[in-house]
Design a protein around this motif. Structure first.
Motif, PDB file in Angstrom:
ATOM      1  N   GLU A 188       2.838   0.803  -1.761  1.00 43.30           N
ATOM      2  CA  GLU A 188       2.607  -0.256  -2.759  1.00 43.30           C
ATOM      3  C   GLU A 188       1.388  -1.088  -2.378  1.00 43.30           C
ATOM      4  N   LEU A 189       0.866  -1.798  -3.380  1.00 39.44           N
ATOM      5  CA  LEU A 189      -0.221  -2.747  -3.098  1.00 39.44           C
ATOM      6  C   LEU A 189       0.407  -3.972  -2.460  1.00 39.44           C
ATOM      7  N   LYS A 190      -0.283  -4.570  -1.492  1.00 40.24           N
ATOM      8  CA  LYS A 190       0.218  -5.809  -0.887  1.00 40.24           C
ATOM      9  C   LYS A 190      -0.536  -6.985  -1.495  1.00 40.24           C
ATOM     10  N   ASN A 191      -1.836  -6.860  -1.553  1.00 38.47           N
ATOM     11  CA  ASN A 191      -2.655  -7.810  -2.314  1.00 38.47           C
ATOM     12  C   ASN A 191      -3.923  -7.106  -2.745  1.00 38.47           C
ATOM     13  N   GLU A 192      -4.916  -7.874  -3.182  1.00 40.64           N
ATOM     14  CA  GLU A 192      -6.096  -7.260  -3.809  1.00 40.64           C
ATOM     15  C   GLU A 192      -6.806  -6.198  -2.969  1.00 40.64           C
ATOM     16  N   ASN A 193      -6.874  -6.414  -1.653  1.00 42.74           N
ATOM     17  CA  ASN A 193      -7.608  -5.435  -0.832  1.00 42.74           C
ATOM     18  C   ASN A 193      -6.741  -4.832   0.276  1.00 42.74           C
ATOM     19  N   THR A 194      -5.422  -4.878   0.074  1.00 39.63           N
ATOM     20  CA  THR A 194      -4.496  -4.389   1.099  1.00 39.63           C
ATOM     21  C   THR A 194      -3.369  -3.582   0.471  1.00 39.63           C
ATOM     22  N   MET A 195      -3.043  -2.441   1.089  1.00 40.48           N
ATOM     23  CA  MET A 195      -1.902  -1.668   0.614  1.00 40.48           C
ATOM     24  C   MET A 195      -0.934  -1.356   1.765  1.00 40.48           C
ATOM     25  N   ILE A 196       0.310  -1.090   1.398  1.00 35.82           N
ATOM     26  CA  ILE A 196       1.293  -0.661   2.397  1.00 35.82           C
ATOM     27  C   ILE A 196       1.451   0.850   2.241  1.00 35.82           C
ATOM     28  N   ALA A 197       1.417   1.556   3.377  1.00 35.67           N
ATOM     29  CA  ALA A 197       1.495   3.016   3.334  1.00 35.67           C
ATOM     30  C   ALA A 197       2.468   3.495   4.399  1.00 35.67           C
ATOM     31  N   LYS A 198       2.929   4.748   4.225  1.00 35.47           N
ATOM     32  CA  LYS A 198       3.782   5.347   5.262  1.00 35.47           C
ATOM     33  C   LYS A 198       2.915   5.616   6.486  1.00 35.47           C
ATOM     34  N   LYS A 199       3.483   5.430   7.656  1.00 34.04           N
ATOM     35  CA  LYS A 199       2.726   5.728   8.875  1.00 34.04           C
ATOM     36  C   LYS A 199       2.603   7.252   9.002  1.00 34.04           C
TER      37      LYS A 199
END
Ligand code: UDP
Length: 242
Positions: free
Chosen positions: A73-84
Motif C-alpha cells: 500500500e501507499l504510506k504517503n505521497e513518496n513512500t510505499m509499504i512493500a513485502k520484504k
C-alpha cells in the motif's frame, strides 16, 4: 519517518526502511536521478512523489492481473509499504523497440520494432558496470535455478503483455523496461523495485508525424529538459484512465 524505522539500504533513487512488521519494508522514493552508472547525477524536485504514485498504480494493475508483486500500500505521497524480499541481483530488461544500449551493441537501427519481445538480462553489480549475462552464467553463479529463471522470464513476458496494452490505451508506446525480482520469506518469486518512467521508456503516441517524444528518463540522459513535466503527464494520463 518514525524513529522505530531504521534505514536498511539506500540506493540511487530509493531508501528502504525497516517496518514494525518484520516481513514488511517502507520504501521512500527520492528526487535524485542518476544515469550512465552514476556518471551523471541531478535532483528533480517532485520526481520521488511522481514515481511512487505511478509505481503504486502500476503495481495495483499487475496485482489485479495475478502478477505477484511486493507492493502492499501507499504510506504517503513518496513512500510505499512493500513485502520484504531478498532481491535477486539481476536486471531483467524487456525490449519491444530497439533503442538505447541495444543499438550501441548491435546493428539494430534506432526505433526498429522487434519481431518479438527481446529479454536481455544484466548482472546487478555496479563495480562490474552491470554486464549483460547469459543463462548458463546465471546458473553456474548460483544466482537462481534454471527453473526460477524460466519463471522470471515468463512473468516478464506476461507483464509486458499487460503493460503494452495498458499504456497503448493512454497513448503511450512501451519501448522497453527494466524489472527486478526477489524471494519473499516463503521463497515465492515476487516482482520488486519500481515501475516508473525512471526504468521504462515511454513514447508519446499523440504525435502527428513519426517524431519520437520521450516521456521518461531519456529526458535527463539526453539533456532534453522537461523531465518533471513528462512524468506529470504520465501520472495524469494514468489517473484519468483508472
Ligand atoms: N534501465 C534501468 N536501469 C539500468 C539500465 C537500464 O532502469 O541500470 C532501463 C532503461 O530505463 C530502459 C531499459 O532499461 O527502459 C533499457 O535500457 P538500455 O539497456 O537501453 O540502457 P541505456 O540506454 O540506459 O544505456
Amino acid at each position: 519517518m518514525n524513529n522505530k524505522c531504521e534505514l536498511i539500504y539506500e540506493g540511487k533513487a530509493k531508501k528502504v526502511f525497516s517496518h514494525e512488521d518484520v516481513d514488511k519494508v517502507i520504501i521512500e522514493f527520492k528526487d535524485d536521478a542518476t544515469a550512465f552508472n552514476s556518471l551523471k547525477k541531478a535532483r528533480f524536485e517532485g520526481k520521488g512523489k511522481l514515481n511512487c504514485q505511478i509505481s503504486a498504480k502500476i503495481f495495483e494493475l499487475l496485482i489485479n492481473r495475478n502478477i505477484p508483486t511486493h507492493f502492499l500500500e501507499l504510506k504517503n505521497e513518496n513512500t510505499m509499504i512493500a513485502k520484504k524480499i531478498r532481491v535477486i541481483p539481476l536486471e531483467i530488461v524487456l525490449r519491444n523497440i530497439a533503442y538505447g544500449s541495444l543499438c550501441k551493441q548491435t546493428t539494430f537501427k534506432l526505433g526498429t520494432t522487434l519481431a518479438k519481445p527481446l529479454i536481455d538480462i544484466y548482472l546487478k553489480n555496479d563495480e562490474l558496470n552491470d554486464p549483460l549475462i547469459t543463462k548458463d552464467r546465471i546458473e553456474l553463479l548460483n544466482i537462481v535455478s534454471a527453473k526460477d529463471l524460466d519463471s522470471i522470464i515468463d512473468l516478464t513476458l506476461e507483464i509486458n503483455r499487460i503493460l503494452q496494452k495498458f499504456f497503448k490505451n493512454i497513448k503511450l508506446q512501451l519501448v522497453d523496461f527494466k524489472l527486478e525480482f526477489g524471494y519473499d520469506l516463503k521463497n515465492n518469486i515476487l516482482l520488486g523495485d519500481e515501475i516508473s518512467p525512471d526504468n521504462c521508456r515511454l513514447w508519446d503516441l499523440n504525435q502527428k508525424n513519426d517524431t519520437i517524444v520521450s516521456l521518461d528518463k531519456d529526458r535527463f540522459r539526453n539533456d532534453l529538459g522537461g523531465l518533471i513535466e513528462a512524468y506529470s503527464e504520465i501520472n495524469r494520463r494514468i489517473n484519468d484512465f483508472i
